[in-house]
Design a protein around this motif. Sequence first.
Motif, PDB file in Angstrom:
ATOM      1  N   SER A   8       2.909  14.687 -12.311  1.00  0.00           N
ATOM      2  CA  SER A   8       2.970  13.229 -12.310  1.00  0.00           C
ATOM      3  C   SER A   8       2.723  12.730 -10.891  1.00  0.00           C
ATOM      4  O   SER A   8       3.107  13.386  -9.919  1.00  0.00           O
ATOM      5  CB  SER A   8       4.325  12.724 -12.824  1.00  0.00           C
ATOM      6  N   ASP A   9       2.083  11.573 -10.788  1.00  0.00           N
ATOM      7  CA  ASP A   9       1.810  10.969  -9.491  1.00  0.00           C
ATOM      8  C   ASP A   9       3.038  10.203  -9.018  1.00  0.00           C
ATOM      9  O   ASP A   9       3.579   9.356  -9.745  1.00  0.00           O
ATOM     10  CB  ASP A   9       0.597  10.028  -9.584  1.00  0.00           C
ATOM     11  N   ARG A  10       3.450  10.474  -7.789  1.00  0.00           N
ATOM     12  CA  ARG A  10       4.617   9.815  -7.213  1.00  0.00           C
ATOM     13  C   ARG A  10       4.265   9.257  -5.838  1.00  0.00           C
ATOM     14  O   ARG A  10       3.341   9.745  -5.175  1.00  0.00           O
ATOM     15  CB  ARG A  10       5.811  10.769  -7.110  1.00  0.00           C
ATOM     16  N   LEU A  11       5.018   8.238  -5.425  1.00  0.00           N
ATOM     17  CA  LEU A  11       4.774   7.618  -4.132  1.00  0.00           C
ATOM     18  C   LEU A  11       5.197   8.581  -3.028  1.00  0.00           C
ATOM     19  O   LEU A  11       6.295   9.130  -3.044  1.00  0.00           O
ATOM     20  CB  LEU A  11       5.554   6.313  -4.013  1.00  0.00           C
ATOM     21  N   GLN A  43       8.761  -4.904  -1.581  1.00  0.00           N
ATOM     22  CA  GLN A  43       8.713  -5.168  -3.013  1.00  0.00           C
ATOM     23  C   GLN A  43       9.710  -4.319  -3.801  1.00  0.00           C
ATOM     24  O   GLN A  43       9.715  -4.351  -5.034  1.00  0.00           O
ATOM     25  CB  GLN A  43       7.297  -4.899  -3.541  1.00  0.00           C
ATOM     26  N   GLY A  44      10.538  -3.545  -3.118  1.00  0.00           N
ATOM     27  CA  GLY A  44      11.541  -2.727  -3.786  1.00  0.00           C
ATOM     28  C   GLY A  44      11.071  -1.326  -4.127  1.00  0.00           C
ATOM     29  O   GLY A  44      11.796  -0.591  -4.813  1.00  0.00           O
ATOM     30  N   LEU A  45       9.889  -0.912  -3.654  1.00  0.00           N
ATOM     31  CA  LEU A  45       9.380   0.432  -3.937  1.00  0.00           C
ATOM     32  C   LEU A  45       9.991   1.428  -2.965  1.00  0.00           C
ATOM     33  O   LEU A  45      10.327   1.106  -1.827  1.00  0.00           O
ATOM     34  CB  LEU A  45       7.856   0.452  -3.820  1.00  0.00           C
ATOM     35  N   GLN A  46      10.125   2.676  -3.424  1.00  0.00           N
ATOM     36  CA  GLN A  46      10.730   3.718  -2.620  1.00  0.00           C
ATOM     37  C   GLN A  46       9.924   4.994  -2.740  1.00  0.00           C
ATOM     38  O   GLN A  46       9.212   5.217  -3.727  1.00  0.00           O
ATOM     39  CB  GLN A  46      12.176   3.986  -3.072  1.00  0.00           C
ATOM     40  N   ARG A  47      10.042   5.824  -1.725  1.00  0.00           N
ATOM     41  CA  ARG A  47       9.358   7.123  -1.745  1.00  0.00           C
ATOM     42  C   ARG A  47       9.943   7.992  -2.856  1.00  0.00           C
ATOM     43  O   ARG A  47      11.156   8.053  -3.059  1.00  0.00           O
ATOM     44  CB  ARG A  47       9.534   7.808  -0.385  1.00  0.00           C
ATOM     45  N   GLY A  48       9.050   8.671  -3.577  1.00  0.00           N
ATOM     46  CA  GLY A  48       9.456   9.519  -4.691  1.00  0.00           C
ATOM     47  C   GLY A  48       9.423   8.817  -6.028  1.00  0.00           C
ATOM     48  O   GLY A  48       9.569   9.470  -7.077  1.00  0.00           O
ATOM     49  N   MET A  49       9.216   7.509  -6.049  1.00  0.00           N
ATOM     50  CA  MET A  49       9.154   6.765  -7.299  1.00  0.00           C
ATOM     51  C   MET A  49       7.853   7.094  -8.040  1.00  0.00           C
ATOM     52  O   MET A  49       6.814   7.326  -7.436  1.00  0.00           O
ATOM     53  CB  MET A  49       9.237   5.258  -7.015  1.00  0.00           C
ATOM     54  N   GLY A  50       7.908   7.136  -9.361  1.00  0.00           N
ATOM     55  CA  GLY A  50       6.713   7.373 -10.155  1.00  0.00           C
ATOM     56  C   GLY A  50       5.700   6.245  -9.993  1.00  0.00           C
ATOM     57  O   GLY A  50       6.073   5.075  -9.851  1.00  0.00           O
ATOM     58  N   LEU A  51       4.421   6.598 -10.023  1.00  0.00           N
ATOM     59  CA  LEU A  51       3.383   5.598  -9.798  1.00  0.00           C
ATOM     60  C   LEU A  51       3.371   4.552 -10.907  1.00  0.00           C
ATOM     61  O   LEU A  51       3.168   3.359 -10.639  1.00  0.00           O
ATOM     62  CB  LEU A  51       2.017   6.290  -9.708  1.00  0.00           C
ATOM     63  N   ALA A  52       3.619   4.962 -12.150  1.00  0.00           N
ATOM     64  CA  ALA A  52       3.634   4.003 -13.256  1.00  0.00           C
ATOM     65  C   ALA A  52       4.769   2.992 -13.086  1.00  0.00           C
ATOM     66  O   ALA A  52       4.584   1.781 -13.297  1.00  0.00           O
ATOM     67  CB  ALA A  52       3.767   4.747 -14.585  1.00  0.00           C
ATOM     68  N   ASP A  53       5.943   3.460 -12.681  1.00  0.00           N
ATOM     69  CA  ASP A  53       7.058   2.542 -12.448  1.00  0.00           C
ATOM     70  C   ASP A  53       6.772   1.614 -11.272  1.00  0.00           C
ATOM     71  O   ASP A  53       7.126   0.427 -11.300  1.00  0.00           O
ATOM     72  CB  ASP A  53       8.339   3.332 -12.187  1.00  0.00           C
ATOM     73  N   ALA A  54       6.108   2.149 -10.251  1.00  0.00           N
ATOM     74  CA  ALA A  54       5.803   1.324  -9.081  1.00  0.00           C
ATOM     75  C   ALA A  54       4.830   0.216  -9.434  1.00  0.00           C
ATOM     76  O   ALA A  54       4.964  -0.923  -8.973  1.00  0.00           O
ATOM     77  CB  ALA A  54       5.245   2.208  -7.966  1.00  0.00           C
ATOM     78  N   ARG A  55       3.832   0.524 -10.253  1.00  0.00           N
ATOM     79  CA  ARG A  55       2.864  -0.518 -10.659  1.00  0.00           C
ATOM     80  C   ARG A  55       3.519  -1.563 -11.557  1.00  0.00           C
ATOM     81  O   ARG A  55       3.094  -2.721 -11.561  1.00  0.00           O
ATOM     82  CB  ARG A  55       1.672   0.124 -11.355  1.00  0.00           C
ATOM     83  N   ALA A  56       4.512  -1.153 -12.321  1.00  0.00           N
ATOM     84  CA  ALA A  56       5.208  -2.140 -13.147  1.00  0.00           C
ATOM     85  C   ALA A  56       5.991  -3.123 -12.276  1.00  0.00           C
ATOM     86  O   ALA A  56       6.058  -4.314 -12.581  1.00  0.00           O
ATOM     87  CB  ALA A  56       6.142  -1.427 -14.125  1.00  0.00           C
ATOM     88  N   LEU A  57       6.579  -2.633 -11.186  1.00  0.00           N
ATOM     89  CA  LEU A  57       7.313  -3.507 -10.282  1.00  0.00           C
ATOM     90  C   LEU A  57       6.387  -4.323  -9.377  1.00  0.00           C
ATOM     91  O   LEU A  57       6.700  -5.464  -9.031  1.00  0.00           O
ATOM     92  CB  LEU A  57       8.278  -2.682  -9.416  1.00  0.00           C
ATOM     93  N   CYS A  58       5.268  -3.710  -8.992  1.00  0.00           N
ATOM     94  CA  CYS A  58       4.343  -4.365  -8.055  1.00  0.00           C
ATOM     95  C   CYS A  58       2.922  -4.193  -8.577  1.00  0.00           C
ATOM     96  O   CYS A  58       2.259  -3.211  -8.237  1.00  0.00           O
ATOM     97  CB  CYS A  58       4.497  -3.774  -6.656  1.00  0.00           C
ATOM     98  N   PRO A  59       2.431  -5.100  -9.438  1.00  0.00           N
ATOM     99  CA  PRO A  59       1.086  -4.934 -10.008  1.00  0.00           C
ATOM    100  C   PRO A  59      -0.021  -4.912  -8.950  1.00  0.00           C
ATOM    101  O   PRO A  59      -1.078  -4.312  -9.162  1.00  0.00           O
ATOM    102  CB  PRO A  59       0.934  -6.145 -10.940  1.00  0.00           C
ATOM    103  N   PHE A  73       0.851  -1.191   0.000  1.00  0.00           N
ATOM    104  CA  PHE A  73       0.000   0.000   0.000  1.00  0.00           C
ATOM    105  C   PHE A  73       0.883   1.236   0.000  1.00  0.00           C
ATOM    106  O   PHE A  73       1.942   1.267   0.646  1.00  0.00           O
ATOM    107  CB  PHE A  73      -0.907   0.002   1.220  1.00  0.00           C
ATOM    108  N   ALA A  74       0.429   2.262  -0.721  1.00  0.00           N
ATOM    109  CA  ALA A  74       1.187   3.508  -0.790  1.00  0.00           C
ATOM    110  C   ALA A  74       0.227   4.671  -0.996  1.00  0.00           C
ATOM    111  O   ALA A  74      -0.830   4.525  -1.614  1.00  0.00           O
ATOM    112  CB  ALA A  74       2.213   3.473  -1.926  1.00  0.00           C
ATOM    113  N   LEU A  75       0.616   5.804  -0.465  1.00  0.00           N
ATOM    114  CA  LEU A  75      -0.092   7.058  -0.704  1.00  0.00           C
ATOM    115  C   LEU A  75       0.645   7.819  -1.800  1.00  0.00           C
ATOM    116  O   LEU A  75       1.873   7.831  -1.846  1.00  0.00           O
ATOM    117  CB  LEU A  75      -0.143   7.895   0.568  1.00  0.00           C
ATOM    118  N   THR A  76      -0.121   8.436  -2.686  1.00  0.00           N
ATOM    119  CA  THR A  76       0.471   9.133  -3.827  1.00  0.00           C
ATOM    120  C   THR A  76       0.266  10.630  -3.694  1.00  0.00           C
ATOM    121  O   THR A  76      -0.693  11.097  -3.071  1.00  0.00           O
ATOM    122  CB  THR A  76      -0.148   8.646  -5.146  1.00  0.00           C
TER     123      THR A  76
END
Length: 538
Positions: free
Chosen positions: A37-40, A50-66, A28-31
Amino acid sequence: MQRRVVSLWFPRLASDRIMRRQPAMMPFALTLQLSNSDRLYCLNEQAEAQGLQRGMGLADARALCPGLQTMPADREADSRFLHLLARWAGRYCPWVGLEGDDGLVMDVTGSTHLFGGEEALLQTLQDRMMRAGLHVQLALADTRGAAWALAHFSEGPFFEGGGASGRLAEAGKSFDAIKGLPVVALRLEDKICTGLLRLGVRSIEDLYALPRATLTRRFGLTPLMRMDQALGHRNETISPLGEPAHYGVRMSLPEAIGLASDVMAVASKLLDRLCDKLVEQGCGVRVLQLTMRRMDLAASQVELRLARPMRQAARILPLFERSVNEVDAGFGIDMVRLEAVVIEPLVDEQLVTASVAGVGGHDDDGSGGSCQPLDDLITRLGSRIGLENIVRFVPADSHIPERSFSIQPAAWSAPAQEWPRCAAADSGSVSGAGQPRPLRLFPPEPLVLPYNKEEESISGRREPPAHFRWRRMALSIERARGPERIAPEWWWEDAAWRTGLRDYWWVETRQGRRLWLFHTPQNRLSHFSSWFVQGEFA
């Protein structure tokens, strides 16, 4: 006495606030929208795993963690939650302040013994935060800077089995506790930290060993100031949160009263005191509650809901009169309390003298003078039937007749300064903004026409029919002007306009009716009526 400071850092404050209400064992993340652009903005533990980090783009985050679940961040709600935590922390010491957007700082000098010592205090804080579902990293040191550095950059848990990181620096040994931490732990800017790293200065100990004059010439006074604050050579104050303003006044009477006039006299004195405080705070009251305690300890309450935020005692007092007259005083009233339940800030407006503005001037409380009688009337009616039941029409920016106005509660909306003008019904303009609009507007009502399918399909006429029936009346057209074509607003989902275009006509009948007709060209060859009446002129 040696000063002792506790720093609390909530690395997942925003996501923890949501997860406390809606627990979920999933990423779960807040954007937050940054640079179009939407960012975490804030992530929970599962998302970081899952390897997600704050400031990452939402599109990139969904690609890593559907399977990532997201929600827009509410920074105002996060700020309110942090203020609530600050008020809760006041049980441990009187000096509690905010540390940025995700932390607290507490001056616990002289109060740690009340909780079994410093180590027991940190353990208590950590346990309570964990039970509340909050991730926290906390530390205790001699200075605010040292405690902040330990809370943010210390590694490993201080307490055995603890789920949060903590550090306890011994009194007088702040430098020994923080000397191995990176220079960014001194709350320096990224530009300064980058310059220090290029020189090989990685830790606070390396920075402390540099000549102060050389360091000042190259990086300014900020690094030395932060280091002196962390080591206690320069004082750094903690500003505690102020107590919220309390808008309540009361008066205890030496002798019981029972007349409504006496109660109103007491209420007048209380209103003067309350309104003076509202003026100081720049606020107005929306809801007032008058409590009258009787000799038998029973209490009667009168609630007054105002149509506008007010702070004028002379205007508010008469509005209480009707409700006070209905109160049963019993054996007498010995205490009266007045409280402002709902407060709203008042917008400063330019004052206009009566000679210039006439009736529509502004008084000294910042509220519009021209609306005072109307606001008082709405308040009186609202006390009987409810403020939400009093509505007004407000113009809307739309060329669609049904959307050219909106109905809003009168107490929570401002009257329209000027309605859009249109040409009179007798004018010769028949197109554009000059097309007249009817005085009465109602839902479209179909006309009953003498149907001649063969004639209509051959001629394809779109002029109003010469004869028709409407509301059981047989009408004949004497004059007609038009058409004015109005297309649907495609960006709205409106079932009434899914039929497509409308051609509007102003018609005058021989029977004296002046109607607003419209024709739907797309329904011309169907078995449904393609002519409707939607309004009537005066």
